[in-house]
Design a protein around this motif. Structure first.
Motif, short mmCIF file in Angstrom:
data_model
loop_
_atom_site.label_atom_id
_atom_site.label_comp_id
_atom_site.label_asym_id
_atom_site.label_seq_id
_atom_site.Cartn_x
_atom_site.Cartn_y
_atom_site.Cartn_z
N ASP A 40 55.83 6.36 -4.31
CA ASP A 40 56.91 5.53 -4.84
C ASP A 40 58.03 6.42 -5.37
O ASP A 40 57.78 7.43 -6.03
CB ASP A 40 56.41 4.61 -5.96
CG ASP A 40 57.38 3.46 -6.20
OD1 ASP A 40 57.03 2.32 -5.83
OD2 ASP A 40 58.49 3.70 -6.71
N ALA A 41 59.27 6.01 -5.10
CA ALA A 41 60.42 6.77 -5.55
C ALA A 41 60.46 6.80 -7.08
O ALA A 41 60.95 7.76 -7.68
CB ALA A 41 61.70 6.13 -5.02
N SER A 56 60.29 -4.00 -9.03
CA SER A 56 60.75 -5.39 -9.10
C SER A 56 59.60 -6.39 -9.29
O SER A 56 59.85 -7.58 -9.39
CB SER A 56 61.52 -5.74 -7.82
OG SER A 56 62.74 -5.06 -7.83
N ASN A 67 58.57 -9.90 -13.45
CA ASN A 67 58.84 -11.22 -12.86
C ASN A 67 58.05 -12.31 -13.59
O ASN A 67 57.39 -12.06 -14.60
CB ASN A 67 58.61 -11.20 -11.34
CG ASN A 67 57.16 -11.12 -10.95
OD1 ASN A 67 56.27 -11.50 -11.69
ND2 ASN A 67 56.92 -10.61 -9.75
N HIS A 115 54.19 -16.02 -11.43
CA HIS A 115 53.67 -17.28 -10.86
C HIS A 115 52.99 -17.01 -9.52
O HIS A 115 53.56 -16.35 -8.65
CB HIS A 115 54.81 -18.28 -10.65
CG HIS A 115 55.43 -18.76 -11.93
ND1 HIS A 115 56.48 -19.65 -11.95
CD2 HIS A 115 55.14 -18.50 -13.23
CE1 HIS A 115 56.81 -19.91 -13.21
NE2 HIS A 115 56.02 -19.21 -14.00
N VAL A 155 61.17 8.56 -0.24
CA VAL A 155 61.26 8.80 1.20
C VAL A 155 62.74 8.87 1.57
O VAL A 155 63.52 7.98 1.23
CB VAL A 155 60.53 7.69 1.99
CG1 VAL A 155 60.80 7.82 3.48
CG2 VAL A 155 59.03 7.75 1.70
N ALA A 187 60.85 -12.05 -0.68
CA ALA A 187 61.81 -12.79 -1.52
C ALA A 187 61.23 -13.14 -2.88
O ALA A 187 60.81 -12.26 -3.63
CB ALA A 187 62.31 -14.03 -0.79
N MET A 188 61.16 -14.46 -3.19
CA MET A 188 60.71 -14.87 -4.53
C MET A 188 59.19 -14.98 -4.62
O MET A 188 58.67 -15.51 -5.60
CB MET A 188 61.37 -16.20 -4.91
CG MET A 188 61.29 -17.26 -3.85
SD MET A 188 62.83 -18.14 -3.74
CE MET A 188 62.80 -18.96 -5.32
N GLY A 237 56.85 -12.24 -3.71
CA GLY A 237 56.19 -10.96 -3.41
C GLY A 237 54.92 -10.73 -4.20
O GLY A 237 53.98 -10.10 -3.72
N SER A 260 53.08 -13.38 -5.51
CA SER A 260 52.21 -14.47 -5.07
C SER A 260 51.55 -14.19 -3.72
O SER A 260 50.37 -14.48 -3.52
CB SER A 260 53.07 -15.74 -4.98
OG SER A 260 52.30 -16.86 -4.81
C1 LIG Z 1 63.56 -12.74 -11.83
C2 LIG Z 1 62.45 -12.66 -10.81
C3 LIG Z 1 61.34 -13.49 -10.92
C4 LIG Z 1 60.34 -13.46 -9.96
N1 LIG Z 1 59.22 -14.23 -10.11
C5 LIG Z 1 58.24 -14.17 -9.18
C6 LIG Z 1 57.04 -14.91 -9.33
O1 LIG Z 1 56.84 -15.62 -10.31
N2 LIG Z 1 56.11 -14.85 -8.35
C7 LIG Z 1 56.30 -14.07 -7.24
O2 LIG Z 1 55.45 -14.06 -6.37
N3 LIG Z 1 57.39 -13.30 -7.10
C8 LIG Z 1 58.37 -13.34 -8.03
N4 LIG Z 1 59.49 -12.58 -7.89
C9 LIG Z 1 59.67 -11.80 -6.66
C10 LIG Z 1 58.85 -10.51 -6.68
O3 LIG Z 1 59.06 -9.80 -7.87
C11 LIG Z 1 59.22 -9.67 -5.46
O4 LIG Z 1 59.08 -10.47 -4.31
C12 LIG Z 1 58.31 -8.47 -5.37
O5 LIG Z 1 58.56 -7.56 -6.40
C13 LIG Z 1 58.45 -7.77 -4.02
O6 LIG Z 1 57.40 -6.87 -3.95
P1 LIG Z 1 57.44 -5.58 -3.03
O7 LIG Z 1 56.21 -4.81 -3.29
O8 LIG Z 1 57.75 -6.00 -1.64
O9 LIG Z 1 58.74 -4.79 -3.51
P2 LIG Z 1 59.06 -4.10 -4.92
O10 LIG Z 1 58.38 -4.79 -6.02
O11 LIG Z 1 60.53 -3.97 -4.97
O12 LIG Z 1 58.41 -2.67 -4.75
C14 LIG Z 1 58.95 -1.75 -3.82
C15 LIG Z 1 58.70 -0.35 -4.33
O13 LIG Z 1 59.22 0.55 -3.34
C16 LIG Z 1 59.75 1.67 -4.00
N5 LIG Z 1 60.76 2.32 -3.13
C17 LIG Z 1 61.96 1.87 -2.77
N6 LIG Z 1 62.58 2.77 -2.00
C18 LIG Z 1 61.73 3.82 -1.85
C19 LIG Z 1 61.79 5.07 -1.16
N7 LIG Z 1 62.89 5.44 -0.47
N8 LIG Z 1 60.75 5.89 -1.23
C20 LIG Z 1 59.63 5.55 -1.93
N9 LIG Z 1 59.51 4.38 -2.62
C21 LIG Z 1 60.55 3.53 -2.57
C22 LIG Z 1 60.40 1.07 -5.26
O14 LIG Z 1 60.55 2.06 -6.27
C23 LIG Z 1 59.43 -0.04 -5.64
O15 LIG Z 1 58.49 0.38 -6.61
C24 LIG Z 1 60.48 -12.58 -8.86
C25 LIG Z 1 61.57 -11.72 -8.77
C26 LIG Z 1 62.55 -11.75 -9.74
C27 LIG Z 1 63.72 -10.80 -9.63
#
Ligand SMILES: Cc1cc2nc3c(=O)[nH]c(=O)nc-3n(C[C@H](O)[C@H](O)[C@H](O)COP(=O)(O)OP(=O)(O)OC[C@H]3O[C@@H](n4cnc5c(N)ncnc54)[C@H](O)[C@@H]3O)c2cc1C
Length: 416
Positions: free
Chosen positions: A34-35, A42, A46, A49, A225, A381-382, A384, A386
């Motif tokens: 992870d960067a 993200s 959150n 839920h 990366v 999206a919203m 991730g 769940s």
């Molecule tokens: C206000 C809010 C409320 C939400 N509520 C909910 C909820 O109740 N239930 C739900 O299911 N979802 C919710 N979400 C959505 C959820 O948070 C996201 O869908 C989820 O975080 C996405 O997960 P992910 O692992 O795909 O990405 P991320 O959580 O964004 O993780 C990606 C990771 O990749 C790393 N990264 C990025 N670029 C690089 C790179 N070049 N090299 C190495 N590492 C890198 C980042 O540092 C990060 O840690 C909410 C989002 C928000 C903003």
């Protein structure tokens, strides 16, 4: 050059960590990069839920009209967007507008339902088997309404969702106050998706990180990366700020930043960030007893043991992860319109995160069309958090050459 890794996962959010967990369970060796800090991106601030009831994608009929109406009331709008002439952004917006159709909803319901049910089952299993103490509660998701119009629309949507096998209860004024004593007197009704759950996401992700570490994963924080080499239909090198890596298989799970990473492989991934905010407060005397959505305001409420979190706003196109104090205050004000809250609540944390959003509201899960050793797990999206454990399971199955428990063809990148 480090020695060759078995599976290298890029991104330690809820999706990357869940992939690590299921790949380790299947006997693979995992390196997770992870960067920033694994489990703190993200996904951590959150609403927490877990919502298998969310089977209607973001791109649905009426969304564009609602978004335009909301923007006429900027102080209360749950929606915002960047003004930009960036071609990728404009192309995403156009694709989104075109996807806001009934056909898109009908096509998305089954895949979202299947992945949501699998994921909810996996959450319950992980929390029970691994004894995760993360304020996990299976009490459903309760929508509160203050106006007849919004309550009527909420019931209508609930009936539609119920037809697809999701349990839904509708409460009149007397019943809603019996079920949720924290609701203020002018709340007139509610719609309860009783099969949903919630938890404290930061605690869950930190426990999952410790669990994958104890299962043998190599975890690398602060490792960004920055590019790839590829040859003969394979990714041959992963270039990072901590040196170059080779891996048999790669899972790209970098959330909203996935497109900028994939650019180096000449892959166009249509994902835009949709920023949102949360504010986490000390417990109030009359704590809400459910995870809530405040219907007219689109603000989420999450009681998490000792703390209470309010979450809201969806701002398309913004990458900054700085919480905006104006919106943080407005989100709290919205909560005060519906709930009995102490006059003064101590703010424990304010936060912003990016939802990685595709134009049709469905995630991208599947193999790269051009690289046999690269799998995408992104664009949730919203949802991730769940959909994380369900995604982790199907990615492990796909990578191991097994039939995924959920059909992944609607989630392939080449649908765009
Ligand atoms: C206000 C809010 C409320 C939400 N509520 C909910 C909820 O109740 N239930 C739900 O299911 N979802 C919710 N979400 C959505 C959820 O948070 C996201 O869908 C989820 O975080 C996405 O997960 P992910 O692992 O795909 O990405 P991320 O959580 O964004 O993780 C990606 C990771 O990749 C790393 N990264 C990025 N670029 C690089 C790179 N070049 N090299 C190495 N590492 C890198 C980042 O540092 C990060 O840690 C909410 C989002 C928000 C903003």
């Amino acid at each position: 050059m480090k020695s060759k890794h078995d599976v290298l996962i890029i991104g330690g959010g809820p999706v990357g960590l869940s992939c690590a967990y299921y790949l380790l369970k299947s006997g693979r060796r995992v390196t997770l990069l992870d960067a920033n800090e694994i489990g703190r991106g993200s996904g951590s601030g959150n609403a927490g839920h877990i919502v298998p009831s969310h089977i209607i994608p973001l791109a649905a009929p009426g969304v564009v009209t609602s978004a335009l109406k909301w923007m006429l009331d900027p102080a209360h709008s749950p929606f915002g967007m960047k003004v930009s002439l960036d071609p990728n952004y404009l192309s995403w917006l156009l694709k989104f507008v075109l996807a806001c159709s009934e056909a898109n909803v009908l096509r998305s319901i089954k895949p979202l339902n299947d992945l949501g049910q699998l994921s909810a089952k996996n959450f319950a299993q992980i929390v029970a088997e691994d004894k995760f103490d993360c304020a996990y509660q299976e009490k459903g998701l309760l929508f509160l309404y203050k106006t007849e119009k919004a309550f009527h629309d909420g019931q209508h949507e609930g009936e539609f969702i119920q037809k697809h096998g999701i349990p839904v209860s509708v409460y009149d004024k007397a019943k809603i106050h019996a079920v949720e004593p924290a609701a203020l007197d002018d709340v007139i009704g509610g719609v309860h998706f009783t099969g949903d759950a919630h938890l404290n996401p930061a605690v869950f992700l930190s426990l999952l990180k410790e669990r994958v570490k104890s299962m043998g994963a190599e975890l690398m924080n602060g490792t960004q990366v920055i590019g790839f080499n590829s040859a003969n239909g394979k990714v041959t090198k992963i270039k990072t700020t901590a040196g170059d890596f080779e891996a048999e298989q790669i899972v790209l799970a970098a959330g909203a930043l996935t497109p900028s990473i994939a650019e180096d492989l000449k892959l166009n991934i249509p994902i835009q960030p949709a920023r949102g905010y949360s504010t986490t407060m000390s417990a109030t005397k009359t704590m809400p007893s459910h995870a809530l959505i405040l219907g007219e305001r689109r603000v989420a409420v999450s009681p998490m043991g000792e703390v209470l979190r309010f979450t809201g706003r969806l701002e398309v196109g913004n990458y900054s992860m700085e919480p905006n104090p104006v919106w943080i205050q407005r989100i709290e004000n919205s909560a005060r319109e519906y709930l009995r809250l102490d006059e003064k609540l101590d703010v424990k944390e304010t936060w912003a995160g990016l939802r990685p959003t595709t134009p049709d509201g469905m995630p991208i899960i599947g193999k790269s069309p051009q690289h046999s050793n690269l799998i995408f797990a992104t664009g949730h999206a919203m949802l991730g958090l769940s959909l994380g454990p369900g995604t982790g399971q199907v990615v492990a199955e796909l990578l191991n050459g097994q039939e995924p428990a959920v059909s992944l063809s609607p989630m392939r990148l080449d649908r765009f």
